[in-house]
Design a protein around this motif. Structure first.
Motif, PDB file in Angstrom:
ATOM      1  N   ILE A  12      -8.700  15.571  -3.689  1.00 12.96           N
ATOM      2  CA  ILE A  12      -8.016  16.292  -4.848  1.00 12.96           C
ATOM      3  C   ILE A  12      -6.520  15.456  -4.773  1.00 12.96           C
ATOM      4  N   VAL A  13      -5.900  15.258  -3.869  1.00 12.02           N
ATOM      5  CA  VAL A  13      -4.716  14.470  -4.126  1.00 12.02           C
ATOM      6  C   VAL A  13      -4.934  13.269  -4.725  1.00 12.02           C
ATOM      7  N   SER A  14      -5.803  12.398  -4.298  1.00  9.75           N
ATOM      8  CA  SER A  14      -6.014  11.056  -5.062  1.00  9.75           C
ATOM      9  C   SER A  14      -6.440  11.382  -6.723  1.00  9.75           C
ATOM     10  N   LEU A  15      -7.133  12.424  -6.998  1.00 12.93           N
ATOM     11  CA  LEU A  15      -7.390  12.749  -8.223  1.00 12.93           C
ATOM     12  C   LEU A  15      -6.044  13.089  -9.089  1.00 12.93           C
ATOM     13  N   LYS A  16      -5.283  14.087  -8.326  1.00 13.82           N
ATOM     14  CA  LYS A  16      -4.025  14.442  -9.057  1.00 13.82           C
ATOM     15  C   LYS A  16      -2.994  13.173  -9.309  1.00 13.82           C
ATOM     16  N   GLU A  17      -3.287  12.275  -8.282  1.00 10.60           N
ATOM     17  CA  GLU A  17      -2.498  11.058  -8.697  1.00 10.60           C
ATOM     18  C   GLU A  17      -3.115  10.211  -9.692  1.00 10.60           C
ATOM     19  N   ASP A  18      -4.279   9.959  -9.872  1.00 13.18           N
ATOM     20  CA  ASP A  18      -5.036   9.526 -11.002  1.00 13.18           C
ATOM     21  C   ASP A  18      -4.762  10.178 -12.307  1.00 13.18           C
ATOM     22  N   PHE A  19      -4.497  11.436 -12.434  1.00 15.43           N
ATOM     23  CA  PHE A  19      -4.179  12.143 -13.740  1.00 15.43           C
ATOM     24  C   PHE A  19      -2.704  11.909 -13.851  1.00 15.43           C
ATOM     25  N   ASN A  20      -1.892  11.839 -13.006  1.00 19.61           N
ATOM     26  CA  ASN A  20      -0.636  11.391 -13.288  1.00 19.61           C
ATOM     27  C   ASN A  20      -0.477  10.169 -14.269  1.00 19.61           C
ATOM     28  N   THR A  21      -1.142   9.307 -13.820  1.00 17.30           N
ATOM     29  CA  THR A  21      -1.039   7.858 -14.338  1.00 17.30           C
ATOM     30  C   THR A  21      -1.441   7.936 -15.805  1.00 17.30           C
ATOM     31  N   ILE A  22      -2.402   8.971 -16.436  1.00 12.43           N
ATOM     32  CA  ILE A  22      -2.642   9.190 -17.594  1.00 12.43           C
ATOM     33  C   ILE A  22      -1.668   9.676 -18.539  1.00 12.43           C
ATOM     34  N   ARG A  23      -1.154   8.955 -19.644  1.00 12.11           N
ATOM     35  CA  ARG A  23      -0.167   9.632 -20.425  1.00 12.11           C
ATOM     36  C   ARG A  23      -0.797  10.587 -21.269  1.00 12.11           C
ATOM     37  N   ALA A  24      -0.011  11.520 -21.576  1.00 10.65           N
ATOM     38  CA  ALA A  24      -0.300  12.843 -22.415  1.00 10.65           C
ATOM     39  C   ALA A  24       0.662  12.724 -23.680  1.00 10.65           C
ATOM     40  N   GLY A  25       1.071  11.692 -24.370  1.00  8.19           N
ATOM     41  CA  GLY A  25       1.996  11.584 -25.328  1.00  8.19           C
ATOM     42  C   GLY A  25       3.430  11.507 -24.932  1.00  8.19           C
ATOM     43  N   ARG A  26       3.856  11.995 -23.917  1.00  9.76           N
ATOM     44  CA  ARG A  26       5.290  12.309 -23.346  1.00  9.76           C
ATOM     45  C   ARG A  26       5.338  10.928 -22.413  1.00  9.76           C
ATOM     46  N   ALA A  27       6.830  10.587 -22.323  1.00  9.08           N
ATOM     47  CA  ALA A  27       6.884   9.446 -21.252  1.00  9.08           C
ATOM     48  C   ALA A  27       7.071  10.176 -19.964  1.00  9.08           C
ATOM     49  N   ASN A  28       6.218   9.511 -19.003  1.00  5.24           N
ATOM     50  CA  ASN A  28       6.151  10.066 -17.719  1.00  5.24           C
ATOM     51  C   ASN A  28       6.130   8.915 -16.681  1.00  5.24           C
ATOM     52  N   PRO A  29       7.282   8.829 -15.798  1.00  2.42           N
ATOM     53  CA  PRO A  29       7.424   7.811 -14.903  1.00  2.42           C
ATOM     54  C   PRO A  29       6.092   7.476 -14.133  1.00  2.42           C
ATOM     55  N   ASN A  30       5.558   8.487 -14.030  1.00  8.03           N
ATOM     56  CA  ASN A  30       4.188   8.291 -12.964  1.00  8.03           C
ATOM     57  C   ASN A  30       3.265   7.457 -13.319  1.00  8.03           C
ATOM     58  N   ILE A  31       3.197   7.224 -14.684  1.00 14.30           N
ATOM     59  CA  ILE A  31       2.298   6.152 -15.283  1.00 14.30           C
ATOM     60  C   ILE A  31       2.503   4.844 -14.914  1.00 14.30           C
ATOM     61  N   LEU A  32       3.795   4.420 -14.157  1.00 13.61           N
ATOM     62  CA  LEU A  32       4.047   3.298 -13.694  1.00 13.61           C
ATOM     63  C   LEU A  32       3.691   3.105 -12.258  1.00 13.61           C
ATOM     64  N   ASP A  33       3.217   4.170 -11.693  1.00 11.84           N
ATOM     65  CA  ASP A  33       3.053   4.034 -10.275  1.00 11.84           C
ATOM     66  C   ASP A  33       1.757   3.036  -9.681  1.00 11.84           C
ATOM     67  N   LYS A  34       0.874   2.561 -10.604  1.00  7.95           N
ATOM     68  CA  LYS A  34       0.079   1.769  -9.816  1.00  7.95           C
ATOM     69  C   LYS A  34       0.440   0.078 -10.311  1.00  7.95           C
ATOM     70  N   ILE A  35       1.419   0.028 -11.268  1.00 11.27           N
ATOM     71  CA  ILE A  35       1.896  -1.236 -11.578  1.00 11.27           C
ATOM     72  C   ILE A  35       2.825  -1.922 -10.821  1.00 11.27           C
ATOM     73  N   VAL A  36       2.426  -3.214 -10.178  1.00 13.56           N
ATOM     74  CA  VAL A  36       3.275  -3.863  -9.197  1.00 13.56           C
ATOM     75  C   VAL A  36       3.871  -5.168  -9.852  1.00 13.56           C
ATOM     76  N   VAL A  37       5.036  -5.439  -9.428  1.00 10.64           N
ATOM     77  CA  VAL A  37       5.683  -6.510 -10.029  1.00 10.64           C
ATOM     78  C   VAL A  37       5.750  -7.664  -8.601  1.00 10.64           C
ATOM     79  N   ASP A  38       6.035  -8.999  -9.006  1.00 10.66           N
ATOM     80  CA  ASP A  38       6.001 -10.031  -7.953  1.00 10.66           C
ATOM     81  C   ASP A  38       7.575  -9.622  -7.699  1.00 10.66           C
ATOM     82  N   TYR A  39       7.930  -9.481  -6.649  1.00  8.15           N
ATOM     83  CA  TYR A  39       9.469  -9.415  -6.156  1.00  8.15           C
ATOM     84  C   TYR A  39       9.604 -10.206  -4.959  1.00  8.15           C
ATOM     85  N   TYR A  40       9.995 -11.443  -5.416  1.00  8.16           N
ATOM     86  CA  TYR A  40      10.017 -12.647  -4.220  1.00  8.16           C
ATOM     87  C   TYR A  40       8.885 -12.969  -3.387  1.00  8.16           C
ATOM     88  N   GLY A  41       7.657 -12.942  -4.214  1.00  5.45           N
ATOM     89  CA  GLY A  41       6.446 -13.057  -3.592  1.00  5.45           C
ATOM     90  C   GLY A  41       5.773 -12.041  -3.027  1.00  5.45           C
TER      91      GLY A  41
END
Length: 180
Positions: A12-41
């Motif tokens: 259930i917790v995993s599903l809620k996290e997945d749902f948080n990454t789905i945007r609903a028209g409003r800007a929600n910082p949670n949609i960036l949760d699964k995006i990673v950036v290369d930070y010094y390797g």
């Protein structure tokens, strides 16, 4: 029994996290949760390399603590499945969320239902695992037939409870997407 309930809770917790990454028209910082950036390797989540704010309802602003990361963040967002082009002004990155079309809303609700089905399958797999464990205990004469039956009944009730919770989560998120 407790072990299996905890596993179902994690689904259930995993599903809620997945749902948080789905945007609903409003800007929600949670949609960036699964995006990673290369930070010094090192692959690092965006929220750990900068400040994310919502200055307006449909705008996300990312201000990295190290300005050399701007290009990396922009690249990570472009390569993600967000479908939003970031704008970089040299200091911050802005993500401007367009209004959701009716067609896109329907696609998102289908995606929600698919994720919900995957969660239900995970719950049912946990139920099957539990029943198998109970049957092994009964075969080893650790529990009686009556205890096996009672355990199977309890795990089924638990499964029904979590499946109902998943349905409720799907309905809530669908309503949120369709009403925006």
């Amino acid at each position: 029994m407790k072990k299996f309930e905890e596993k179902m809770e994690k689904s259930i917790v995993s599903l809620k996290e997945d749902f948080n990454t789905i945007r609903a028209g409003r800007a929600n910082p949670n949609i960036l949760d699964k995006i990673v950036v290369d930070y010094y390797g090192t692959p690092t989540p965006i929220k750990q390399v900068g400040n994310i704010v919502v200055p307006e309802a449909r705008i996300l602003q990312i201000q990295p603590w190290d300005s050399s990361l701007l290009k990396g963040i922009e690249k990570a967002i472009n390569e993600s499945d967000l479908g939003i082009n970031p704008s970089n002004d040299g200091k911050v990155i802005r993500l401007i969320f367009p209004e959701l079309t009716a067609e896109r809303r329907k696609e998102l609700t289908k995606e929600l239902k698919k994720k919900g089905e995957h969660a239900k399958v995970a719950i049912r797999n946990i139920r099957r695992e539990a029943i198998d464990a109970f049957k092994k205990q009964e075969k080893a004469h650790e529990i009686t037939e009556d205890e096996l039956s009672a355990s199977e009944s309890k795990i089924q009730k638990l499964t029904d409870k979590f499946v109902a919770e998943i349905d409720k989560l799907i309905d809530q998120k669908s309503a949120e997407i369709l009403s925006v």
